[in-house]
Motif scaffolding. Structure first.
Motif, short mmCIF file in Angstrom:
data_model
loop_
_atom_site.label_atom_id
_atom_site.label_comp_id
_atom_site.label_asym_id
_atom_site.label_seq_id
_atom_site.Cartn_x
_atom_site.Cartn_y
_atom_site.Cartn_z
N PRO A 46 -53.19 -16.42 -6.82
CA PRO A 46 -53.03 -17.87 -6.89
C PRO A 46 -54.38 -18.56 -6.73
CG PRO A 46 -51.39 -16.91 -5.44
CD PRO A 46 -52.31 -15.80 -5.83
N GLY A 47 -54.61 -19.59 -7.51
CA GLY A 47 -55.88 -20.33 -7.42
C GLY A 47 -56.88 -19.92 -8.49
N SER A 48 -56.78 -18.68 -9.03
CA SER A 48 -57.73 -18.26 -10.06
C SER A 48 -57.32 -18.85 -11.41
CB SER A 48 -57.76 -16.73 -10.14
OG SER A 48 -56.51 -16.24 -10.58
N ASP A 52 -53.24 -19.41 -13.72
CA ASP A 52 -52.62 -20.46 -14.54
C ASP A 52 -52.30 -19.94 -15.95
OD1 ASP A 52 -53.36 -21.90 -12.33
OD2 ASP A 52 -53.88 -23.69 -13.47
N ARG A 84 -46.19 -22.40 -6.50
CA ARG A 84 -47.56 -22.38 -7.05
C ARG A 84 -47.55 -22.57 -8.57
NH1 ARG A 84 -52.22 -21.89 -3.86
NH2 ARG A 84 -51.63 -20.94 -1.90
N ARG A 167 -45.94 -29.18 -0.94
CA ARG A 167 -46.51 -28.93 -2.27
C ARG A 167 -45.60 -29.52 -3.35
NH1 ARG A 167 -49.00 -24.01 -1.64
NH2 ARG A 167 -47.03 -22.92 -1.73
#
Ligand code: CDP
Length: 214
Positions: A46-48, A52, A84, A167
């Motif tokens: 997640p986050g990279s 996505d 996410r 979130r």
């Protein structure tokens, strides 16, 4: 008839939606499962940027065959990953048509999620927004997992639910708010049967007033 049931994590909306579907003889779609299946399909962290990209690809190729492993789909890891991928606009867009097609099948359907009454089916005949306080929601989810033989850390679970809610509510693409024409049902002090009776009373009331108006 289309019934939209929205609400925060572990509010009981899934159980209520399934009960309403049985009561009115309608098919039911738990839309959270779509986001959960997409989340589990992503390999990147997640986050990279790969996260996505993989999430969008997984959402575009998602079909009903990805929704069968309910034990894994309804676990904590899938819930966190779901929230996410749910903030990615292209993921939401890719899942939109599947949900709309399900809702618009002949005879209608019951769908539960976060944005059913606001984005997926703004034209729904009846909209319910389910609430329950955070502690009650944590306790329900804990009991659900304990019934499957899982050990539950209630402190960690409470924080997981709060973090996921934050979130979801902040998601600029989420459409997660109570629609102006949604009926609020607070289930904090209601057991499953009482909550279902209250939901049926709301739906019957809306149907009766529609039938009465010219
Ligand atoms: O069962 P629970 O309420 O814990 O979660 P869920 O309904 O299975 O949804 C899991 C996650 O998917 C949510 O926390 C949202 O981030 C996302 N979701 C969404 O964004 N829109 C939906 N219509 C359904 C779920």
């Amino acid at each position: 008839m289309i019934i939209a049931v929205d609400g925060p994590a572990a509010s009981g909306k899934g159980t209520l939606a399934a009960g309403l579907a049985r009561h009115y003889g309608l098919p039911h779609l738990d839309t959270g499962l779509l986001y959960r299946a997409v989340g589990l399909a992503v390999r990147a962290a997640p986050g990279s940027t790969d996260f996505d990209r993989e999430a969008v690809a997984a959402a575009r190729r998602l079909d009903a065959a990805h929704l069968t492993d309910l034990d894994r789909l309804t676990g904590a890891e899938a819930g966190t990953l779901a929230s996410r991928v749910a903030v990615i606009a292209e993921v939401r867009q890719a899942l939109r048509q599947f949900q709309r097609d399900f809702a618009r099948q002949p005879g209608g359907a019951v769908l539960d999620g976060r944005d059913i009454g606001t984005v997926i089916c703004p034209e729904a005949d009846v909209k319910l927004f389910i609430e329950a306080d955070s502690k009650a929601r944590m306790e329900r989810r804990a009991r659900q997992w304990e019934a499957r033989g899982q050990l539950v850390d209630r402190y960690a679970l409470y924080h997981q639910i709060e973090e996921r809610d934050a979130r979801d509510r902040a998601n600029p693409h989420g459409g997660f708010f109570r629609a102006a024409d949604a009926h609020l049902l607070d289930t904090t002090r209601l057991d499953i049967d009482a909550a279902l009776r209250a939901a049926v009373a709301i739906v019957d009331g809306v149907l009766a007033s529609k039938a009465a108006s010219p």
